[in-house]
Design a protein around this motif. Structure first.
Motif, PDB file in Angstrom:
ATOM      1  N   ARG A 153       5.832   5.355   9.093  1.00  0.00           N
ATOM      2  CA  ARG A 153       5.718   4.039   8.463  1.00  0.00           C
ATOM      3  C   ARG A 153       5.954   4.128   6.952  1.00  0.00           C
ATOM      4  O   ARG A 153       6.621   3.277   6.365  1.00  0.00           O
ATOM      5  CB  ARG A 153       4.341   3.435   8.744  1.00  0.00           C
ATOM      6  N   VAL A 157       8.727   2.124   4.691  1.00  0.00           N
ATOM      7  CA  VAL A 157       8.428   1.387   3.464  1.00  0.00           C
ATOM      8  C   VAL A 157       9.251   1.951   2.313  1.00  0.00           C
ATOM      9  O   VAL A 157       9.778   1.200   1.475  1.00  0.00           O
ATOM     10  CB  VAL A 157       6.918   1.448   3.147  1.00  0.00           C
ATOM     11  N   HIS A 160      12.729   0.548   2.218  1.00  0.00           N
ATOM     12  CA  HIS A 160      12.765  -0.830   1.715  1.00  0.00           C
ATOM     13  C   HIS A 160      12.538  -0.869   0.201  1.00  0.00           C
ATOM     14  O   HIS A 160      13.174  -1.661  -0.505  1.00  0.00           O
ATOM     15  CB  HIS A 160      11.712  -1.675   2.438  1.00  0.00           C
ATOM     16  N   ASN A 167       7.029  -6.456  -1.977  1.00  0.00           N
ATOM     17  CA  ASN A 167       6.060  -6.245  -0.894  1.00  0.00           C
ATOM     18  C   ASN A 167       6.110  -7.342   0.164  1.00  0.00           C
ATOM     19  O   ASN A 167       6.030  -7.066   1.368  1.00  0.00           O
ATOM     20  CB  ASN A 167       4.641  -6.149  -1.469  1.00  0.00           C
ATOM     21  N   ILE A 170       9.136  -6.846   2.338  1.00  0.00           N
ATOM     22  CA  ILE A 170       8.947  -5.658   3.177  1.00  0.00           C
ATOM     23  C   ILE A 170       8.014  -5.986   4.342  1.00  0.00           C
ATOM     24  O   ILE A 170       8.264  -5.605   5.489  1.00  0.00           O
ATOM     25  CB  ILE A 170       8.382  -4.484   2.356  1.00  0.00           C
ATOM     26  N   ALA A 171       6.938  -6.696   4.029  1.00  0.00           N
ATOM     27  CA  ALA A 171       5.978  -7.071   5.067  1.00  0.00           C
ATOM     28  C   ALA A 171       6.648  -7.906   6.153  1.00  0.00           C
ATOM     29  O   ALA A 171       6.423  -7.697   7.355  1.00  0.00           O
ATOM     30  CB  ALA A 171       4.817  -7.833   4.442  1.00  0.00           C
ATOM     31  N   GLU A 178       1.024  -7.971   3.986  1.00  0.00           N
ATOM     32  CA  GLU A 178       1.367  -7.477   2.657  1.00  0.00           C
ATOM     33  C   GLU A 178       0.371  -6.432   2.159  1.00  0.00           C
ATOM     34  O   GLU A 178       0.737  -5.500   1.452  1.00  0.00           O
ATOM     35  CB  GLU A 178       1.443  -8.655   1.676  1.00  0.00           C
ATOM     36  N   SER A 180      -1.069  -4.168   3.920  1.00  0.00           N
ATOM     37  CA  SER A 180      -0.682  -2.886   4.521  1.00  0.00           C
ATOM     38  C   SER A 180       0.497  -2.267   3.774  1.00  0.00           C
ATOM     39  O   SER A 180       0.550  -1.048   3.572  1.00  0.00           O
ATOM     40  CB  SER A 180      -0.316  -3.079   5.999  1.00  0.00           C
ATOM     41  N   VAL A 181       1.431  -3.102   3.360  1.00  0.00           N
ATOM     42  CA  VAL A 181       2.575  -2.608   2.587  1.00  0.00           C
ATOM     43  C   VAL A 181       2.088  -1.961   1.294  1.00  0.00           C
ATOM     44  O   VAL A 181       2.525  -0.861   0.930  1.00  0.00           O
ATOM     45  CB  VAL A 181       3.573  -3.739   2.281  1.00  0.00           C
ATOM     46  N   LYS A 182       1.175  -2.638   0.612  1.00  0.00           N
ATOM     47  CA  LYS A 182       0.644  -2.095  -0.640  1.00  0.00           C
ATOM     48  C   LYS A 182      -0.051  -0.753  -0.402  1.00  0.00           C
ATOM     49  O   LYS A 182       0.084   0.182  -1.194  1.00  0.00           O
ATOM     50  CB  LYS A 182      -0.333  -3.090  -1.272  1.00  0.00           C
ATOM     51  N   HIS A 184       0.569   1.414   2.043  1.00  0.00           N
ATOM     52  CA  HIS A 184       1.586   2.433   2.328  1.00  0.00           C
ATOM     53  C   HIS A 184       2.331   2.850   1.060  1.00  0.00           C
ATOM     54  O   HIS A 184       2.632   4.027   0.865  1.00  0.00           O
ATOM     55  CB  HIS A 184       2.582   1.910   3.367  1.00  0.00           C
ATOM     56  N   ARG A 185       2.611   1.874   0.192  1.00  0.00           N
ATOM     57  CA  ARG A 185       3.296   2.197  -1.063  1.00  0.00           C
ATOM     58  C   ARG A 185       2.433   3.108  -1.920  1.00  0.00           C
ATOM     59  O   ARG A 185       2.937   4.077  -2.512  1.00  0.00           O
ATOM     60  CB  ARG A 185       3.620   0.909  -1.839  1.00  0.00           C
TER      61      ARG A 185
END
Length: 219
Positions: A153, A157, A160, A167, A170-171, A178, A180-182, A184-185
């Protein structure tokens, strides 16, 4: 600067590959007198078979040899996992062959009657090139190891992010929220030891998973 002035714990080796035994003896004697660590071989196949793994340095090779010739040796080294720069020193040179050799990455193409200083200069450049390229390969392996530590995952990310997406986008693309994106980043940036997207992009290019012209090309 000659080999006597180097401070490395393990000095690089100048590998001389030539089927002329008398020429090898005189060349090895001159190179050792100039401060270089030298190892000689009477055929390209013998060198490829007996060369110690991981040895640093460069190759000074004849062009015309029985069996595998100098150009084939150059190609074999370039395709190996542990390449070495090649300096051609030959009595059979011609302009088309020298152009081909240089295009394939030879450090220099000299005749056997070339002045001593010209040969030593070519060897110094080849040794410096080998050191630089080894550093770059080691750096790339270390960067790839960091990237390999990412979860699937996080790698998604990363791709992207390298495409410049925010974010929220990407989400939506990944079908996650969003927050979760943050998360992972943050984790992937920590694993890759970067603090900005600019540095992240540069790392991806250096690692070979993105190009300068198209950061979307990720592995």
């Amino acid at each position: 600067m000659n080999q006597l002035n180097r401070t490395d714990d393990v000095p690089p080796t100048v590998f001389v590959v030539d089927d002329d035994a008398s020429f090898i003896r005189s060349l090895v004697r001159m190179l050792r007198a100039s401060g270089y660590q030298v190892s000689s071989f009477t055929s390209a196949a013998d060198f490829l078979e007996r060369r110690p793994a991981g040895t640093t340095g460069c190759v000074v090779a004849d062009l015309k040899m029985p069996g595998m010739d100098g150009m084939s040796l150059q190609q074999a080294l370039a395709q190996s996992d542990d390449p070495l720069p090649v300096v051609f020193l030959t009595g059979h040179g011609d302009i088309p062959t020298s152009v081909t050799a240089m295009r394939r990455g030879a450090e220099d193409f000299l005749t056997k009657t070339a002045p001593r200083d010209q040969l030593l200069g070519a060897i110094e450049r080849a040794l410096a090139r080998d050191a630089h390229e080894r550093h770059m390969r080691a750096q790339q392996r270390e960067l790839r190891a960091r990237i390999d530590a990412l979860t699937p995952r996080e790698r998604e990310v990363l791709g992207h992010v390298l495409r410049g997406e925010r974010n929220k986008q990407i989400a939506a693309d990944l079908g996650i929220d969003e927050r979760s994106v943050k998360r992972h980043r943050t984790r992937l940036m920590a694993k890759l030891r970067v603090t900005s997207v600019t540095t992240l992009t540069r790392l991806a290019v250096e690692a070979g998973i993105a190009s300068d012209g198209d950061p979307a090309k990720t592995a």
